[in-house]
Design a protein around this motif. Structure first.
Motif, short mmCIF file in Angstrom:
data_model
loop_
_atom_site.label_atom_id
_atom_site.label_comp_id
_atom_site.label_asym_id
_atom_site.label_seq_id
_atom_site.Cartn_x
_atom_site.Cartn_y
_atom_site.Cartn_z
N UNK A 149 9.14 10.11 7.89
CA UNK A 149 8.20 9.62 8.91
C UNK A 149 6.94 9.08 8.25
N UNK A 150 6.45 9.78 7.23
CA UNK A 150 5.25 9.33 6.54
C UNK A 150 5.45 7.97 5.89
N UNK A 151 6.63 7.77 5.34
CA UNK A 151 6.90 6.48 4.70
C UNK A 151 6.93 5.34 5.72
N UNK A 152 7.42 5.62 6.92
CA UNK A 152 7.46 4.58 7.95
C UNK A 152 6.05 4.20 8.41
N UNK A 153 5.13 5.15 8.37
CA UNK A 153 3.78 4.93 8.89
C UNK A 153 2.76 4.58 7.81
N UNK A 154 3.22 4.53 6.57
CA UNK A 154 2.31 4.23 5.45
C UNK A 154 2.12 2.71 5.33
N UNK A 155 0.87 2.22 5.41
CA UNK A 155 0.62 0.77 5.32
C UNK A 155 1.08 0.17 3.99
N UNK A 156 1.17 1.01 2.95
CA UNK A 156 1.57 0.50 1.64
C UNK A 156 3.08 0.58 1.43
N UNK A 157 3.77 1.31 2.30
CA UNK A 157 5.20 1.54 2.12
C UNK A 157 6.00 0.29 2.48
N UNK A 158 7.11 0.11 1.77
CA UNK A 158 8.03 -0.98 2.07
C UNK A 158 9.38 -0.42 2.54
N UNK A 159 9.28 0.67 3.32
CA UNK A 159 10.48 1.33 3.80
C UNK A 159 11.31 0.40 4.67
N UNK A 160 10.66 -0.52 5.41
CA UNK A 160 11.38 -1.47 6.26
C UNK A 160 11.45 -2.86 5.63
N UNK A 161 11.16 -2.92 4.36
CA UNK A 161 11.25 -4.21 3.67
C UNK A 161 9.95 -4.99 3.64
N UNK A 162 8.87 -4.38 4.12
CA UNK A 162 7.57 -5.05 4.09
C UNK A 162 6.48 -4.00 3.94
N UNK A 163 5.30 -4.46 3.51
CA UNK A 163 4.12 -3.62 3.44
C UNK A 163 3.11 -4.18 4.43
N UNK A 164 2.59 -3.37 5.31
CA UNK A 164 1.62 -3.83 6.30
C UNK A 164 0.39 -4.43 5.62
N UNK A 165 -0.06 -3.81 4.55
CA UNK A 165 -1.24 -4.33 3.83
C UNK A 165 -0.99 -5.75 3.35
N UNK A 166 0.20 -5.97 2.76
CA UNK A 166 0.52 -7.32 2.26
C UNK A 166 0.67 -8.32 3.40
N UNK A 167 1.30 -7.85 4.52
CA UNK A 167 1.51 -8.76 5.65
C UNK A 167 0.18 -9.18 6.28
N UNK A 168 -0.77 -8.31 6.38
CA UNK A 168 -2.08 -8.66 6.96
C UNK A 168 -2.77 -9.71 6.09
#
Length: 442
Positions: A149-168
């Motif tokens: 769960x933590x990995x899914x909610x981590x802005x730096x994680x690429x658990x779903x193939x992307x990083x929220x930080x990079x996408x922003x």
């Protein structure tokens, strides 16, 4: 009888020429009266004996039937019948009294055995219930599930193939700066400031699972403030940026909602478990005091530690020994005086009658135990829904989402099995069923 008399008597003639000579029967009677011993025999018996002798001597009287003597006085017969009736009643009463005494003794034995077995089984139930309360209170999920769960909610994680930080950062460069981030100092500062917001220690220190939403909100506020003095950032650019960013916000909002509701449910569950443990402490204190055991004492340490330490002394083996000593004390000869035992230790009856509350506490724990798995099921559904949103919004490929959902399902099944094995609710069931609390004793 006249026809058997001599002819002379029939015609009123005398049987002898001598006057005043007694008849044969009279002569016999006179002879008997002349005997000294006959004087002590009552006259009626003398006459009866005389008649019987004559009857035996006279062949003609042998065929004569003796008359039945009936008495008008029935007092003796009635008295004898009354004596017999009283004797029979005494026998019946004696039998009934013996049966009552025996029944009372059996009843006392039955009461004592019920109390004894109930309290012995209750001592084990106290221990098991406390142990399982502590175990369930310490549960959130499992380490593996928490990591997922933590990995899914981590802005730096690429658990779903992307990083929220990079996408922003990519969206800022593509939509706000029109891919001109490397041209001009202002554009460069906007990118650097965006990265600085994302990597802010404030968001890194969040203990709740909300960093992505906080980051997205902070970046939008920053861009709106910059657009006031930067003509390159127009309203349309901000709307397009916000539209794309909202695809991520919706996903993280759904995931955050799942996390928050699960956390809230867990905290409520833990509060109820703590309240149950307080009630268990009070009930245990009452039982221990009634049996003259030292009562548990609350100190500066936590209740769980207090209870765990107390069960070193108050345990099943010592309760069994307590009843053995009690039986020895009230043994008279070869039998235990259960009546005196129960009378002089009447508090044991109240302990037995209060065990219904202990059984109800185990039922309450069972409800909280089941509620935990209901929470886990609900959490599982909500997380899967958030993953589906990520797929529908094009944030991740379907194959990645499918793989994550399968991984989450396996982790959840593993967590359920681990918790069930650790708590072992059936152990508590089987022990509680041995307490026959429905039978109250007075």
């Amino acid at each position: 009888m006249l026809k058997h008399l001599p002819t002379e008597m029939k015609h009123d003639k005398r049987l002898t020429d001598k006057l005043y000579v007694p008849l044969p029967l009279v002569q016999l009677a006179l002879k008997l009266r002349s005997c000294r011993w006959i004087k002590v025999i009552p006259a009626p018996f003398v006459l009866l004996f005389t008649f019987h002798t004559a009857h035996a001597q006279d062949p003609e009287l042998k065929g004569t039937v003796a008359p039945v003597i009936k008495t008008q006085d029935t007092t003796i017969r009635k008295l004898m019948e009354e004596v017999q009736r009283i004797t029979d009643n005494d026998k019946q009463n004696s039998t009934a009294i013996q049966a009552l005494l025996q029944g009372k003794e059996i009843d006392n034995i039955t009461k004592y055995e019920l109390i004894k077995n109930n309290i012995i089984n209750a001592s084990e139930t106290y221990y098991l219930l406390n142990k399982k309360i502590i175990d369930l209170k310490s549960r959130t999920t499992t380490n593996n599930l928490d990591v997922f769960i933590t990995s899914l909610n981590n802005p730096e994680s690429k658990a779903l193939g992307f990083s929220l930080s990079d996408r922003i950062v990519e969206l800022v460069e593509k939509i706000i700066l029109k891919n001109k981030s490397d041209k001009g100092e202002k554009n460069s500062k906007i990118v650097e400031s965006t990265k600085s917001i994302i990597n802010s220690p404030i968001f890194q220190s969040f203990t709740s699972l909300t960093p992505p939403l906080a980051i997205a909100n902070s970046v939008m506020n920053f861009l709106h403030s910059v657009s006031v003095n930067n003509k390159q950032i127009n309203q349309k650019s901000l709307q397009d940026f916000e539209k794309e960013l909202n695809k991520y916000v919706v996903y993280y909002t759904a995931l955050n909602d799942a996390n928050q509701k699960f956390e809230y449910g867990l905290n409520f569950n833990k509060d109820q478990l703590s309240l149950l443990q307080d009630n268990l402490f009070d009930h245990l204190s009452f039982t221990a005091t009634s049996m003259k055991f030292p009562a548990p004492q609350k100190g500066n340490q936590g209740l769980s530690q207090t209870m765990n330490e107390y069960f070193f002394d108050f345990k099943k083996e010592k309760v069994v020994d307590y009843f053995n000593q009690l039986e020895t004390k009230y043994t008279k000869g070869k039998r235990v005086d259960y009546e005196s035992l129960l009378r002089e230790n009447s508090s044991l009856k109240e302990v037995n009658n209060q065990l219904e509350d202990l059984v109800l506490q185990t039922k309450r724990f069972e409800n909280l135990y089941n509620e935990y798995f209901t929470l886990l099921d609900s959490y599982y559904t909500k997380v899967n829904n958030s993953l589906k949103i990520a797929q529908d919004n094009g944030l991740a490929d379907k194959s990645i989402i499918d793989a994550k959902q399968a991984e989450f399902r396996n982790l959840k099944t593993e967590a359920v099995g681990e918790i069930q094995a650790s708590i072992n609710i059936r152990e508590l069931y089987s022990n509680t069923e041995k307490i026959k609390y429905r039978y109250r004793i007075f």
